[in-house]
Design a protein around this motif. Structure first.
Motif, PDB file in Angstrom:
ATOM      1  N   ASP A   1      -5.009   1.964  10.565  1.00  0.00           N
ATOM      2  CA  ASP A   1      -6.065   2.876  10.109  1.00  0.00           C
ATOM      3  C   ASP A   1      -5.772   4.324  10.476  1.00  0.00           C
ATOM      4  OD1 ASP A   1      -6.452   2.059  12.817  1.00  0.00           O
ATOM      5  OD2 ASP A   1      -8.492   2.854  12.756  1.00  0.00           O
TER       6      ASP A   1
ATOM      7  N   GLU B   1      -2.811   5.786  10.800  1.00  0.00           N
ATOM      8  CA  GLU B   1      -1.769   6.324   9.924  1.00  0.00           C
ATOM      9  C   GLU B   1      -2.341   6.693   8.562  1.00  0.00           C
ATOM     10  OE1 GLU B   1       2.568   5.060   8.001  1.00  0.00           O
ATOM     11  OE2 GLU B   1       1.264   3.537   8.881  1.00  0.00           O
ATOM     12  N   VAL B   2      -3.159   5.800   7.994  1.00  0.00           N
ATOM     13  CA  VAL B   2      -3.741   6.061   6.684  1.00  0.00           C
ATOM     14  C   VAL B   2      -4.667   7.275   6.732  1.00  0.00           C
ATOM     15  CG1 VAL B   2      -5.269   5.143   4.892  1.00  0.00           C
ATOM     16  CG2 VAL B   2      -3.526   3.675   5.931  1.00  0.00           C
TER      17      VAL B   2
ATOM     18  N   ILE C   1       0.991   5.593  -0.302  1.00  0.00           N
ATOM     19  CA  ILE C   1       0.285   6.868  -0.284  1.00  0.00           C
ATOM     20  C   ILE C   1       1.274   7.946  -0.708  1.00  0.00           C
ATOM     21  CG2 ILE C   1      -0.870   8.595   1.154  1.00  0.00           C
ATOM     22  CD1 ILE C   1      -2.054   6.359   2.775  1.00  0.00           C
TER      23      ILE C   1
ATOM     24  N   ILE D   1      -9.702  -0.572   7.149  1.00  0.00           N
ATOM     25  CA  ILE D   1      -8.280  -0.810   7.406  1.00  0.00           C
ATOM     26  C   ILE D   1      -8.109  -1.225   8.865  1.00  0.00           C
ATOM     27  CG2 ILE D   1      -5.979   0.233   7.408  1.00  0.00           C
ATOM     28  CD1 ILE D   1      -7.092   2.240   5.329  1.00  0.00           C
TER      29      ILE D   1
ATOM     30  N   LEU E   1       3.801   2.026   2.779  1.00  0.00           N
ATOM     31  CA  LEU E   1       3.555   1.917   4.207  1.00  0.00           C
ATOM     32  C   LEU E   1       4.083   0.584   4.727  1.00  0.00           C
ATOM     33  CD1 LEU E   1      -0.100   3.304   4.419  1.00  0.00           C
ATOM     34  CD2 LEU E   1       2.060   4.551   4.287  1.00  0.00           C
TER      35      LEU E   1
ATOM     36  N   LEU F   1      -4.251  10.803   4.534  1.00  0.00           N
ATOM     37  CA  LEU F   1      -5.234  11.154   3.510  1.00  0.00           C
ATOM     38  C   LEU F   1      -6.109  12.347   3.887  1.00  0.00           C
ATOM     39  CD1 LEU F   1      -6.491   7.636   2.334  1.00  0.00           C
ATOM     40  CD2 LEU F   1      -4.701   9.067   1.325  1.00  0.00           C
TER      41      LEU F   1
ATOM     42  N   VAL G   1       0.865  -1.180   0.000  1.00  0.00           N
ATOM     43  CA  VAL G   1       0.000   0.000   0.000  1.00  0.00           C
ATOM     44  C   VAL G   1       0.902   1.230   0.000  1.00  0.00           C
ATOM     45  CG1 VAL G   1      -1.732   1.332   1.256  1.00  0.00           C
ATOM     46  CG2 VAL G   1      -1.882  -1.163   1.214  1.00  0.00           C
TER      47      VAL G   1
ATOM     48  N   MET H   1      -3.715   7.073  -3.455  1.00  0.00           N
ATOM     49  CA  MET H   1      -3.470   5.855  -2.685  1.00  0.00           C
ATOM     50  C   MET H   1      -3.357   4.700  -3.676  1.00  0.00           C
ATOM     51  SD  MET H   1      -5.750   4.183   0.371  1.00  0.00           S
ATOM     52  CE  MET H   1      -5.153   2.774   1.309  1.00  0.00           C
TER      53      MET H   1
END
Length: 260
Positions: free
Chosen positions: A98, A100-101, A67, A93, A72, A105, A65, A123
């Motif tokens: 979750d 961190e994402v 970003i 996630i 990540l 974003l 994944v 992403m």
């Protein structure tokens, strides 16, 4: 009744397509059986192999994944899986990834009335056979949120593990299939797919530890649920049946969930 009617029709092929839209341009969502509606796709179809098909989920391997081009840590151990679910309108996630994402974003809406138009990073989800790129128009909700308001689950998608349990402060009561590393706990009254059973007590102990569950003991139970299981009958512990081939050929206890 609908599926019975469908089964009696001469469907062209063993495939289906789902087209989802918010209807902003006069389009309507639809599902096509026997193939896909070519008018609804922007580029040639790409396919990703299903992992653990015996479990009945559209589950695919996620290799990485990224970003904004930065990979990540969440999938670097090679155990990531994703479920393609047309009934889910958000990205799901596991904790603690979750947070961190969401942080990477999230962006200020400013004067925007539609967050899908925001300047935010792409992403990228790397699957086994192609990369899936999500842009802000794909993952942003339309309306901005007031500061301090969230539509996310406070625990992300629950994945039992020592790390996620420590983050959440306890186990989830969710009944869905949950997985950690190479082990998975199925629903009640099921058996593992062929070749996926945990067939030793040591393996069952390891599986329990990986899933953040407590192993109680093994027992000799001819005619009872086979191999490694989670007893969801008030005991909420993991047990291992030493009966081997003498165990029941089919699940007999509606409160046992196999660990595979």
């Amino acid at each position: 009744a609908f599926l019975m009617v469908l089964a009696g029709r001469n469907v062209a092929g063993r495939s289906f397509g789902v087209f989802l839209t918010e209807g902003e341009h006069g389009e309507q969502s639809e599902i096509s059986f026997g193939g896909v509606d070519e008018r609804r796709i922007l580029e040639p179809l790409k396919f990703a192999p299903v992992v653990w098909p015996g479990y009945g989920y559209w589950q695919v391997e996620i290799k990485a994944v990224r970003i904004n081009g930065v990979e990540l840590d969440v999938c670097k151990d090679g155990t990531c899986r994703g479920v393609v679910d047309t009934g889910t309108s958000h990205l799901g996630i596991p904790a603690p990834a979750d947070a961190e994402v969401a942080d990477l974003l999230t962006t200020e809406a400013g004067d925007l009335l539609d967050c899908r138009l925001a300047e935010a990073p792409d992403m990228e989800i790397e699957l086994a056979s192609f990369n899936l790129t999500l842009r802000p128009g794909n993952y942003m909700r339309r309306l901005p949120l007031r500061e301090g308001v969230s539509v996310s689950s406070p625990q992300g998608v629950y994945v039992p593990s020592a790390e996620s349990n420590a983050t959440l402060g306890g186990k989830s009561s969710a009944d869905a299939v949950v997985s950690s590393a190479s082990y998975v706990r199925l629903g009640r009254g099921e058996y593992c797919a062929d070749g996926a059973d945990v067939t030793t007590e040591d393996g069952c102990r390891e599986a329990a530890a990986r899933l953040g569950l407590e192993f109680e003991h093994s027992w000799e139970g001819p005619g009872d649920h086979r191999d490694c299981l989670f007893a969801e009958d008030g005991r909420d512990r993991v047990y291992f049946n030493l009966a081997g081939a003498q165990a029941a050929a089919q699940p007999v206890n509606p409160f046992y969930r196999p660990i595979c």
